[in-house]
Design a protein around this motif. Sequence first.
Motif, PDB file in Angstrom:
ATOM      1  N   LEU A 287      35.964  32.288  45.653  1.00  0.00           N
ATOM      2  CA  LEU A 287      35.573  33.182  46.203  1.00  0.00           C
ATOM      3  C   LEU A 287      34.237  34.014  45.708  1.00  0.00           C
ATOM      4  CD1 LEU A 287      38.969  34.994  47.089  1.00  0.00           C
ATOM      5  CD2 LEU A 287      37.153  33.942  48.867  1.00  0.00           C
ATOM      6  N   ALA A 288      34.078  33.925  44.580  1.00  0.00           N
ATOM      7  CA  ALA A 288      32.998  34.585  43.887  1.00  0.00           C
ATOM      8  C   ALA A 288      31.643  33.758  44.066  1.00  0.00           C
ATOM      9  CB  ALA A 288      33.034  34.618  42.412  1.00  0.00           C
ATOM     10  N   LYS A 289      31.875  32.589  44.329  1.00  0.00           N
ATOM     11  CA  LYS A 289      30.765  31.644  44.647  1.00  0.00           C
ATOM     12  C   LYS A 289      30.307  31.595  46.209  1.00  0.00           C
ATOM     13  CE  LYS A 289      29.836  30.074  40.419  1.00  0.00           C
ATOM     14  NZ  LYS A 289      28.311  30.361  39.758  1.00  0.00           N
ATOM     15  N   HIS A 290      31.385  31.621  47.100  1.00  0.00           N
ATOM     16  CA  HIS A 290      31.229  31.324  48.333  1.00  0.00           C
ATOM     17  C   HIS A 290      32.378  31.719  49.289  1.00  0.00           C
ATOM     18  CE1 HIS A 290      30.614  29.226  52.235  1.00  0.00           C
ATOM     19  NE2 HIS A 290      29.418  28.907  51.838  1.00  0.00           N
ATOM     20  N   PRO A 291      32.044  32.484  50.142  1.00  0.00           N
ATOM     21  CA  PRO A 291      33.400  33.224  50.842  1.00  0.00           C
ATOM     22  C   PRO A 291      34.030  32.118  51.832  1.00  0.00           C
ATOM     23  CG  PRO A 291      31.276  33.698  52.156  1.00  0.00           C
ATOM     24  CD  PRO A 291      31.086  33.075  50.716  1.00  0.00           C
ATOM     25  N   ASP A 292      35.303  32.369  52.073  1.00  0.00           N
ATOM     26  CA  ASP A 292      36.218  31.417  52.725  1.00  0.00           C
ATOM     27  C   ASP A 292      35.961  31.247  54.020  1.00  0.00           C
ATOM     28  OD1 ASP A 292      38.321  29.860  53.837  1.00  0.00           O
ATOM     29  OD2 ASP A 292      39.648  31.343  53.463  1.00  0.00           O
ATOM     30  N   PRO A 293      35.288  29.840  54.148  1.00  0.00           N
ATOM     31  CA  PRO A 293      34.846  29.836  55.887  1.00  0.00           C
ATOM     32  C   PRO A 293      35.866  29.991  56.850  1.00  0.00           C
ATOM     33  CG  PRO A 293      34.255  27.868  54.649  1.00  0.00           C
ATOM     34  CD  PRO A 293      35.145  28.746  53.728  1.00  0.00           C
ATOM     35  N   LYS A 294      37.193  29.840  56.445  1.00  0.00           N
ATOM     36  CA  LYS A 294      38.243  30.129  57.448  1.00  0.00           C
ATOM     37  C   LYS A 294      38.606  31.555  57.421  1.00  0.00           C
ATOM     38  CE  LYS A 294      40.423  25.434  57.132  1.00  0.00           C
ATOM     39  NZ  LYS A 294      40.050  25.166  58.638  1.00  0.00           N
ATOM     40  N   GLY A 295      38.146  32.495  56.382  1.00  0.00           N
ATOM     41  CA  GLY A 295      38.494  33.782  56.286  1.00  0.00           C
ATOM     42  C   GLY A 295      39.778  34.087  56.165  1.00  0.00           C
ATOM     43  N   ILE A 296      40.502  33.104  55.631  1.00  0.00           N
ATOM     44  CA  ILE A 296      41.778  33.423  55.121  1.00  0.00           C
ATOM     45  C   ILE A 296      42.030  34.073  53.809  1.00  0.00           C
ATOM     46  CG2 ILE A 296      44.254  32.146  54.508  1.00  0.00           C
ATOM     47  CD1 ILE A 296      43.282  30.226  56.662  1.00  0.00           C
ATOM     48  N   PHE A 297      41.240  33.592  52.876  1.00  0.00           N
ATOM     49  CA  PHE A 297      41.241  34.389  51.548  1.00  0.00           C
ATOM     50  C   PHE A 297      40.216  35.324  51.471  1.00  0.00           C
ATOM     51  CE2 PHE A 297      43.402  30.327  51.098  1.00  0.00           C
ATOM     52  CZ  PHE A 297      44.452  30.770  50.488  1.00  0.00           C
TER      53      PHE A 297
END
Length: 265
Positions: free
Chosen positions: A254-264
């Motif tokens: 998460l610190a490197k890239h947001p979850d593309p699905k928005g779940i986490f």
Amino acid sequence: MRVRMNLMQLSLVVLPLISAAQPKQLITSVRNNSTSGVSQSSATTQTETGAHATEATTETSGGATNTLPLFGERPKTAEQIDQEVHFLNDCDQNFASRPEASDFFAARGWDYVADGQLDTAAHRFNLAWLLNDKNADAYWGLGVVCYQKNQLPDAIRMLKRGLSVADSNAVLMTDLATVQIKYHQEHTSPEMLDEAETALQRAVALTPANATSFQKLSLVSYLKSDYAKAWDYFHQARNLDLSQLDLNYLNDLLAKHPDPKGIFK
């Protein structure tokens, strides 16, 4: 070969995914309590006792050779050869076949791994190999022992030897990849990381429902800075088995890239 669970699920050694702060992941074997049908008779107990005696009598002549993978793969003294012949003859008398005896000593090796007696475990796996050089458990066990001693090149070599005689064992492939990933983390070896990815791709092709293999693929992609692919593999692992997810690794991702699905988040 007996059915076994993933070695990563129960373990005796820390294998950090990203940093030392991450939860422990261990390498050991989970097997049935039986020794694959090997008789637990007084004869097999006597042979196991004989193995202890062999260790004692070879300590001075063989030194640490007994605990080296495949006895160190070095020339043996006349005394060591004589002891091995005596051991094989004992097994021939007490077991229906040498492969059965090999399975017995491999099972004892896994027991010693679980007890943390790594040198004794290594000797048992060596004896299993001496009895049957096609027993993948002998190489697998030696790889685990080397891993737990942080002897990563030897661990990788032994696990590869195991795959050479059990080339469709997806769990063994995942274990090999796990050690290769650790080697890359310690020595920055892109080639080793590529090998780990290849092993994991083979593993998921053989067992598509293995969440652990998908999470390891996620980690490989993370280490290659391919965060979109890392998320894709992570979600495949999530869909298969939530209990296998590593939350500390999730935070790193998460610190490197947001979850593309928005779940986490």
